[in-house]
Write an enzyme that holds these catalytic residues in place. Structure first.
Site, mmCIF file in Angstrom:
data_model
loop_
_atom_site.group_PDB
_atom_site.id
_atom_site.type_symbol
_atom_site.label_atom_id
_atom_site.label_comp_id
_atom_site.label_asym_id
_atom_site.label_seq_id
_atom_site.Cartn_x
_atom_site.Cartn_y
_atom_site.Cartn_z
ATOM 1 C CG HIS A 41 -3.774 4.222 3.611
ATOM 2 N ND1 HIS A 41 -2.867 3.367 4.217
ATOM 3 C CD2 HIS A 41 -3.984 5.229 4.498
ATOM 4 C CE1 HIS A 41 -2.549 3.828 5.412
ATOM 5 N NE2 HIS A 41 -3.223 4.969 5.613
ATOM 6 C CG ASP A 98 -1.969 15.405 -3.810
ATOM 7 O OD1 ASP A 98 -2.919 14.732 -3.357
ATOM 8 O OD2 ASP A 98 -1.499 15.241 -4.954
ATOM 9 C CG HIS A 104 -6.309 9.758 0.791
ATOM 10 N ND1 HIS A 104 -6.530 8.449 0.397
ATOM 11 C CD2 HIS A 104 -6.646 10.529 -0.268
ATOM 12 C CE1 HIS A 104 -6.971 8.437 -0.854
ATOM 13 N NE2 HIS A 104 -7.065 9.691 -1.285
ATOM 14 C CB CYS A 127 -0.913 -0.007 1.224
ATOM 15 S SG CYS A 127 -1.824 1.531 1.449
#
Ligand code: 5GP
Ligand code: ZN
Length: 112
Positions: free
Chosen positions: A96, A29, A98, A3
């Site tokens: 996952h 990001d 976020h 992951c």
């Protein structure tokens, strides 16, 4: 588990971090959609909002407490948006949990 965000949380893949503690990591990001765009993730693997439950939800409260602090520290006084995508049709590309935090421009509503 293979992951990407578990690896970022573990420091196995580098990221531009704003904040980290035993519960979470916040990092910018790689493909920003606004002048300010960072992500906050639990260190524990949770696939998405769909997997939040009574056993793992404490980290979600902690993440939102931290988002409030980070927004103040970054001076996001003109407003900001917290977004989480659940599933492919909503635009989730990393499985996952976020939370995107976006600021620094006028954000359209409704989102496209
Ligand atoms: P999603 O599309 O799942 O809601 O959001 C995933 C986000 O992760 C995207 O905005 C994407 O740009 C970001 N992202 C994907 N890979 C990486 C990476 O390796 N590093 C960082 N910092 N961000 C990433
Ligand atoms: Zn993970």
């Amino acid at each position: 588990m293979d992951c990407l965000f578990c690896k970022i949380a573990a420091g196995e893949i580098p990221s531009n971090k704003l904040y980290e503690d035993q519960w979470m990591t916040a990092f910018y990001d790689i493909d920003p959609q606004a002048p300010v765009h960072f992500l906050v993730i639990p260190k524990q693997h949770i696939g998405s909002v769909s997997e939040i439950n009574a056993d793992n939800s404490q980290v979600v409260a902690r993440i939102f407490e931290r988002i409030a602090i980070l927004a103040k520290e970054l001076g996001l006084t003109d407003g900001y948006r917290v977004v989480t995508n659940i599933g492919a049709a909503a635009g989730q590309t990393v499985p996952h949990l976020h939370f995107h935090v976006l600021a620094g421009r006028n954000l359209g509503w409704p989102p496209g």
